[in-house]
Scaffold this active site. Structure first.
Site, short mmCIF file in Angstrom:
data_model
loop_
_atom_site.label_atom_id
_atom_site.label_comp_id
_atom_site.label_asym_id
_atom_site.label_seq_id
_atom_site.Cartn_x
_atom_site.Cartn_y
_atom_site.Cartn_z
N LYS A 44 0.81 -1.22 0.00
CA LYS A 44 0.00 0.00 0.00
C LYS A 44 0.85 1.28 0.00
O LYS A 44 0.39 2.34 -0.40
CB LYS A 44 -0.97 0.00 1.19
CG LYS A 44 -0.32 0.06 2.55
CD LYS A 44 -1.40 0.11 3.62
CE LYS A 44 -0.86 -0.09 5.01
NZ LYS A 44 0.33 0.67 5.38
N ALA A 191 11.77 1.48 27.95
CA ALA A 191 13.22 1.27 27.81
C ALA A 191 13.48 -0.04 27.08
O ALA A 191 14.21 -0.92 27.55
CB ALA A 191 13.90 1.26 29.18
N GLY A 195 13.18 2.73 22.51
CA GLY A 195 13.45 3.78 23.50
C GLY A 195 14.94 4.02 23.66
O GLY A 195 15.41 5.17 23.70
N VAL A 247 3.65 4.88 33.04
CA VAL A 247 3.07 6.10 32.49
C VAL A 247 1.56 5.88 32.32
O VAL A 247 1.12 4.89 31.74
CB VAL A 247 3.72 6.45 31.13
CG1 VAL A 247 2.97 7.59 30.44
CG2 VAL A 247 5.18 6.81 31.35
N HIS A 454 43.97 -12.70 15.22
CA HIS A 454 44.47 -11.75 16.22
C HIS A 454 45.08 -10.56 15.50
O HIS A 454 45.83 -10.75 14.56
CB HIS A 454 45.53 -12.43 17.09
CG HIS A 454 46.14 -11.48 18.07
ND1 HIS A 454 45.49 -11.07 19.21
CD2 HIS A 454 47.34 -10.84 18.05
CE1 HIS A 454 46.26 -10.23 19.87
NE2 HIS A 454 47.40 -10.06 19.19
#
Ligand code: NAI
Length: 475
Positions: A44, A191, A195, A247, A454
């Site tokens: 869409k 969080a 977030g 919240v 390494h």
């Protein structure tokens, strides 16, 4: 075979019609074409790629990279002996680059559809009968017929009672990718992945960011010690966390330049901010898909129910990605898409959701696969743990990226790797080795005996595997 000129009486016919061109849908379309199916894809939006490419993974990674460069130019160069004047921010240019990165990716998907001979239909797709899809587009409705229909419509940001997303003061992840100025104060609700990633972007660019999280920890569901280390690091970077903060609503105050939002927290102090980002999860996109009309079953969380071959209860109708169970991640949707189409063609389909890695693209990155320590404890699994700090890795020192750690959890008797948790530079890339090892049922000893170049950060994985048996070499 495709019927190239459909009329209302003769619908265009395809072997497979995919509804939704996100990472799940477009990858499924490619795989279908590779397997010789005549495939169509319905989308869409004017561009292909879904939430991930258009307003999710890709633009957020573009902004994470740009904001990190800005922050690094201001704070990370002197230690290398590179002195520069304080950098200035050109937010418009940063956003333009993000848009160009998105366009390159969405154009890339359009190219892939063409290259694979996938027919594209512009409009909103819905099931009208088993094997029949209506596409409501600008020029009316087109009817498609297909033996197989794959629903890959993804998800959208979840709403929160009392919080109205207006796209300017209170935004979801899409809005927070396109602020026209750096907000002085930004309140983030949740969080989780979004977030932390978008909170980091705006904090690096100068916002005073407060993250309000309902749980008593950040990144619920991820390994707790990893999340704890992440919180300590993000707090040092300037983010403020309020945990156990539920919240309950957002109200608006003032007008014009004094316009701001007040976030109400149950039993706690309100937070005032210029902008609020709501990032409390996502909801599957199933409305308007015609599920009821055709009788496709959904579960109590509104997700489409599928069997282990991604088939719904209606013959010929399949579903993948964020509209079904499992982690809401682009790479999981891709695997679903490939497996579902292979299942249609071959009868065999399998994705192991226990081995889907999760990556948070903050600095440092957080990457995880397999079981967390808490999950192993809860299941009563006899496990051993080996950890190795980036601090003790030569390449990490050279990169000035010593803040990090790899933890490997292995079964105490069989030594099989059960979980790998990484926080540190390039964790998102390092986790691939762990996923490969676990996919092949590797033991910690297998990983410990694998030769690692390494100096590379990958040596931290080898050392953590050695640490499972108390024989790390460099600590
Ligand atoms: P999330 O599920 O990761 O985090 C939502 C957070 O909001 C949770 O910590 C939850 O406890 C909290 N929360 C819920 N209600 C609340 C309330 N009333 N007050 C305060 N906190 C509350 O969801 P997020 O971050 O919105 O991401 C959505 C989806 O997108 C996730 O499923 C994630 O997998 C995906 N995603 C993945 C990314 C990646 O792979 N790097 C990046 C961005 C999103």
């Amino acid at each position: 075979m495709a019927n190239p000129s459909p009329t209302p009486d003769t619908p265009a016919t395809h072997d497979l019609v995919v509804i939704g061109a996100g990472p799940g849908g477009y990858v499924a379309a490619i795989r279908g074409a590779q397997l010789g199916l005549d495939v169509a894809i319905v989308e869409k939006e004017p561009t292909l790629g879904g939430t991930c490419l258009r307003v999710g993974c890709i633009p957020s990674k573009a902004l994470l990279e740009s904001s990190e460069q800005y922050h690094h130019a201001a704070h990370g160069l002197a230690v290398h002996g590179v002195r520069v004047d304080a950098p200035t921010l050109d937010l418009d240019a940063m956003m333009a680059r993000k848009d160009a990165v998105v366009a390159a990716n969405t154009d890339g998907v359009a190219f892939l559809m063409k290259k694979n001979g996938v027919t594209r239909y512009a409009g909103t797709g819905r099931l009208t009968a088993p094997g029949e899809v209506a596409v409501d587009g600008e020029d009316g409705t087109t009817t498609l017929a297909a033996e197989h229909v794959l629903l890959a419509t993804g998800s959208r940001p979840a709403s929160l009672p009392g919080v109205e997303v207006d796209g300017t003061v209170v935004v979801d992840s899409t809005g927070a990718l396109a602020f026209d100025a750096v907000p002085k104060r930004l309140a983030v609700i949740g969080a989780g992945y979004i977030g932390l990633e978008l909170g980091s972007v705006w904090s690096r660019l100068g916002s005073d960011v407060t993250v309000l999280e309902y749980a008593d920890r950040i990144l619920p569901g991820m390994d707790a010690s990893l999340a704890k280390q992440a919180r300590t690091t993000f707090t040092k970077q300037g983010l403020t966390f309020r945990l156990g903060a539920r919240v309950t609503g957002v109200t608006r105050k003032g007008r014009g330049t004094t316009r701001r939002a007040v976030v109400s927290v149950e039993g706690g102090e309100d937070v005032e901010a210029e902008r609020v980002l709501l990032a409390t999860g996502r909801t599957p996109n199933t409305e308007g898909l015609g599920l009821d009309a055709v009788g496709v079953a959904t579960d109590d969380r509104g997700r489409i129910e599928v069997d282990d071959r991604f088939a719904t209860n209606v013959p010929g109708v399949y579903a993948i990605g964020d509209v079904i169970h499992g982690p809401m991640l682009a790479h999981k949707a891709e695997e679903d898409g490939v497996a579902a189409v292979e299942g249609i063609v071959t009868g065999v389909a399998h994705v192991d959701y226990d081995l889907v890695p999760g990556v948070v693209y903050t600095d440092p990155e957080i990457a995880t696969v397999g079981a967390s320590e808490e999950a192993l404890k809860a299941a009563g699994t006899d496990y051993v743990k080996g950890s190795f700090p980036y601090q003790a890795n030569g390449r990490a020192r050279a990169l000035e990226a010593t803040g990090g750690k790899v933890t490997i959890l292995a079964h105490n008797e069989t030594d099989r790797i059960l979980g790998v948790h990484v926080i540190g530079a390039h964790a998102g890339d390092l986790i691939a080795e762990a996923v490969a090892a676990m996919t092949y049922g590797a033991s910690a000893e297998d990983l410990a005996r694998t030769v690692h170049a390494h100096p590379t950060l990958s040596e931290t994985l080898k050392e953590a595997a050695l640490a499972v048996h108390d024989r790390a070499l460099h600590v």
